[in-house]
Design an enzyme around this catalytic site. Structure first.
Site, PDB file in Angstrom:
ATOM      1  N   ASP A  78      47.364  44.272  32.084  1.00 48.59           N
ATOM      2  CA  ASP A  78      47.331  44.530  30.504  1.00 48.59           C
ATOM      3  C   ASP A  78      47.540  43.026  29.770  1.00 48.59           C
ATOM      4  OD1 ASP A  78      50.000  44.872  31.473  1.00 48.59           O
ATOM      5  OD2 ASP A  78      50.713  44.982  29.504  1.00 48.59           O
ATOM      6  N   TRP A  83      53.056  47.261  33.199  1.00 50.08           N
ATOM      7  CA  TRP A  83      54.323  47.502  33.551  1.00 50.08           C
ATOM      8  C   TRP A  83      54.663  48.265  34.812  1.00 50.08           C
ATOM      9  CZ3 TRP A  83      56.555  49.563  28.009  1.00 50.08           C
ATOM     10  CH2 TRP A  83      56.469  48.568  27.088  1.00 50.08           C
ATOM     11  N   TYR A 116      50.135  33.237  32.422  1.00 51.71           N
ATOM     12  CA  TYR A 116      49.933  34.314  33.337  1.00 51.71           C
ATOM     13  C   TYR A 116      48.785  35.267  33.070  1.00 51.71           C
ATOM     14  CZ  TYR A 116      50.664  39.024  35.657  1.00 51.71           C
ATOM     15  OH  TYR A 116      50.603  40.365  36.542  1.00 51.71           O
ATOM     16  N   ASP A 151      49.665  31.291  52.679  1.00 55.40           N
ATOM     17  CA  ASP A 151      50.108  30.995  51.286  1.00 55.40           C
ATOM     18  C   ASP A 151      48.804  30.853  50.531  1.00 55.40           C
ATOM     19  OD1 ASP A 151      50.911  29.735  48.878  1.00 55.40           O
ATOM     20  OD2 ASP A 151      51.374  27.745  49.767  1.00 55.40           O
TER      21      ASP A 151
HETATM   22  N1  LIG Z   1      54.728  43.846  37.750  1.00 55.03           N
HETATM   23  C1  LIG Z   1      54.102  44.069  36.775  1.00 55.03           C
HETATM   24  O1  LIG Z   1      54.550  44.568  35.825  1.00 55.03           O
HETATM   25  C2  LIG Z   1      52.498  43.906  36.986  1.00 55.03           C
HETATM   26  C3  LIG Z   1      51.768  44.471  35.564  1.00 55.03           C
HETATM   27  C4  LIG Z   1      50.693  44.509  35.344  1.00 55.03           C
HETATM   28  C5  LIG Z   1      49.842  44.067  36.665  1.00 55.03           C
HETATM   29  N2  LIG Z   1      50.338  43.686  37.599  1.00 55.03           N
HETATM   30  C6  LIG Z   1      49.598  43.205  38.897  1.00 55.03           C
HETATM   31  O2  LIG Z   1      49.795  44.171  40.000  1.00 55.03           O
HETATM   32  C7  LIG Z   1      49.842  43.440  41.136  1.00 55.03           C
HETATM   33  C8  LIG Z   1      51.082  43.696  42.037  1.00 55.03           C
HETATM   34  O3  LIG Z   1      52.281  43.521  41.292  1.00 55.03           O
HETATM   35  P1  LIG Z   1      53.730  43.335  41.834  1.00 55.03           P
HETATM   36  O4  LIG Z   1      54.470  43.739  40.751  1.00 55.03           O
HETATM   37  O5  LIG Z   1      53.696  44.382  43.034  1.00 55.03           O
HETATM   38  O6  LIG Z   1      54.163  41.944  42.160  1.00 55.03           O
HETATM   39  P2  LIG Z   1      55.225  41.458  42.970  1.00 55.03           P
HETATM   40  O7  LIG Z   1      56.280  42.482  43.455  1.00 55.03           O
HETATM   41  O8  LIG Z   1      55.619  40.187  42.374  1.00 55.03           O
HETATM   42  O9  LIG Z   1      54.592  41.077  44.410  1.00 55.03           O
HETATM   43  C9  LIG Z   1      53.566  39.990  44.468  1.00 55.03           C
HETATM   44  C10 LIG Z   1      53.619  39.593  45.948  1.00 55.03           C
HETATM   45  O10 LIG Z   1      52.739  38.301  46.228  1.00 55.03           O
HETATM   46  C11 LIG Z   1      53.495  37.498  46.721  1.00 55.03           C
HETATM   47  N3  LIG Z   1      53.177  35.930  46.599  1.00 55.03           N
HETATM   48  C12 LIG Z   1      53.339  35.219  45.232  1.00 55.03           C
HETATM   49  N4  LIG Z   1      52.825  33.779  45.567  1.00 55.03           N
HETATM   50  C13 LIG Z   1      52.276  34.054  46.842  1.00 55.03           C
HETATM   51  C14 LIG Z   1      51.561  32.987  47.472  1.00 55.03           C
HETATM   52  N5  LIG Z   1      51.474  31.720  47.090  1.00 55.03           N
HETATM   53  N6  LIG Z   1      51.238  33.385  48.558  1.00 55.03           N
HETATM   54  C15 LIG Z   1      51.290  34.384  49.139  1.00 55.03           C
HETATM   55  N7  LIG Z   1      52.133  35.518  48.538  1.00 55.03           N
HETATM   56  C16 LIG Z   1      52.578  35.204  47.221  1.00 55.03           C
HETATM   57  C17 LIG Z   1      54.857  37.560  46.480  1.00 55.03           C
HETATM   58  O11 LIG Z   1      55.930  36.872  47.538  1.00 55.03           O
HETATM   59  P3  LIG Z   1      57.229  36.201  46.729  1.00 55.03           P
HETATM   60  O12 LIG Z   1      58.021  37.515  45.967  1.00 55.03           O
HETATM   61  O13 LIG Z   1      57.918  35.623  47.821  1.00 55.03           O
HETATM   62  O14 LIG Z   1      56.689  35.191  45.819  1.00 55.03           O
HETATM   63  C18 LIG Z   1      55.230  39.125  46.399  1.00 55.03           C
HETATM   64  O15 LIG Z   1      55.413  39.739  47.667  1.00 55.03           O
HETATM   65  C19 LIG Z   1      49.543  42.007  40.738  1.00 55.03           C
HETATM   66  O16 LIG Z   1      48.188  41.625  41.025  1.00 55.03           O
HETATM   67  C20 LIG Z   1      50.122  41.905  39.477  1.00 55.03           C
HETATM   68  O17 LIG Z   1      49.602  40.759  38.783  1.00 55.03           O
HETATM   69  C21 LIG Z   1      51.837  43.780  37.784  1.00 55.03           C
END
Ligand SMILES: NC(=O)c1ccc[n+]([C@@H]2O[C@H](COP(=O)([O-])OP(=O)(O)OC[C@H]3O[C@@H](n4cnc5c(N)ncnc54)[C@H](OP(=O)(O)O)[C@@H]3O)[C@@H](O)[C@H]2O)c1
Length: 306
Positions: A105, A153, A128, A39
């Site tokens: 972003d 995105w 966030y 975690d």
């Molecule tokens: N999604 C977007 O549009 C977006 C845009 C800009 C930047 N980003 C960045 O890109 C990166 C990847 O994003 P993504 O879209 O692949 O995210 P995602 O699909 O939500 O995956 C994030 C992962 O982190 C895990 N996580 C959350 N809380 C946790 C905790 N306390 N301990 C351990 N694991 C934890 C989640 O597990 P659970 O699902 O079980 O909670 C999930 O497997 C991130 O840094 C995000 O901030 C994303």
């Protein structure tokens, strides 16, 4: 050489984490960890787990990404998005490992008329974004061999994202309204993972010099820009030509007609010039990347759009 590296992928079940596992599968020994394994909100667990696994490369795709829920869980968002990355940076610096971290972003307020560059002053509109900015700052303060890729995105064949939501809504509804006054670059988890692999390989091969030359923050998004509404229309056009069936009527609305707990920037477009200048890396235009993502879905979601 990277071929014998121990590569720790955090957030391995997420959108990006899943693609990083694919992209780095031939790069070394992969340790893929998700929430089940540890975690991120527990600092000592994070530190111990990283020390025990002794990685050469840490790819941190884990994050608290529930943008609206973060407004009511600021402490948890801050612990996961800022506290944990600080520990990862400290451990990476202690051992000389490379830390690759992803940001957003949403560190910007969207008021600029052109594309945001890395040196523009961040001003997050929501919890966030503030937590992700605090994570970036914590890593930069620690220093060491780190890369922060700010992206936008994110979507792809796995996980919760706009593409899969639109394909589901397209099956359920005849019409929908989509926000048309937020502009950004939809970026696939596929393109992000592959670009990360190429850059990490280049660093491992010494192509970019030592970390003084490359450590820092870079924007990494697909090319071009579109509104959420334009993106939805592009998804439905491709869905119909690939999978057939009906497509819903999509009508544009302003953000003011789609209130959410978290405010979002109107202009999220990030300039990728620094990424190209330093690493010679340019991701595909967003519409080509969408084609590639739809191709990956073709086998998985045969009934989409039907
Ligand atoms: N999604 C977007 O549009 C977006 C845009 C800009 C930047 N980003 C960045 O890109 C990166 C990847 O994003 P993504 O879209 O692949 O995210 P995602 O699909 O939500 O995956 C994030 C992962 O982190 C895990 N996580 C959350 N809380 C946790 C905790 N306390 N301990 C351990 N694991 C934890 C989640 O597990 P659970 O699902 O079980 O909670 C999930 O497997 C991130 O840094 C995000 O901030 C994303």
């Amino acid at each position: 050489m990277i071929s014998r590296s121990r590569i720790l992928i955090l957030g391995s079940a997420g959108q990006l984490g899943t693609e990083l596992q694919r992209s780095f599968s031939t790069a070394g020994t992969i340790l893929a960890w998700d929430k089940e394994r540890f975690d991120l909100a527990n600092p000592e667990q994070v530190r111990e787990a990283v020390r025990e696994s002794a990685p050469d490369i840490i790819l941190n795709a884990s994050a608290y990404t529930a943008v609206d829920r973060a407004e009511s869980e600021p402490d948890l968002a801050m612990a996961v998005n800022a506290g944990a990355p600080k520990i990862l940076a400290e451990e990476a610096k202690r051992s000389g490992a490379l830390l690759v971290h992803y940001s957003t972003d949403y560190v910007f307020d969207g008021t600029k008329s052109g594309a945001w560059v890395e040196d523009d002053t961040p001003h997050p509109l929501n919890v966030y974004g503030a937590s992700k900015l605090a994570g970036e700052q914590a890593i930069a303060r620690v220093g060491g061999r780190y890369l922060i890729f700010r992206t936008s995105w994110v979507y792809g064949p796995h996980g919760k994202n706009f593409l899969l939501t639109m394909l589901r809504l397209g099956r359920e509804r005849d019409s929908l309204t989509v926000v048309d006054d937020q502009i950004g670059a939809p970026t696939t988890s596929i393109a992000l993972a592959d670009a990360s692999r190429t850059i990490v390989d280049g660093i491992g091969a010494g192509r970019f010099g030592d970390s003084d030359a490359w450590a820092g923050t870079y924007h990494m998004t697909c090319g071009g820009a579109v509104s959420w509404c334009g993106f939805a229309k592009a998804i439905f056009e491709r869905s119909q030509s690939r999978f057939g069936g009906k497509i819903p009527e999509v009508s544009p609305i302003p953000t003011s007609q789609y209130p959410t707990p978290a405010r979002r920037p109107h202009n999220s477009v990030l300039s990728n010039e620094k990424l190209f200048a330093r690493f010679g890396m340019k991701l595909a235009p967003w519409d080509d990347a969408l084609d590639a993502a739809m191709l990956r879905l073709q086998d998985d979601v045969p009934a989409a759009g039907a």
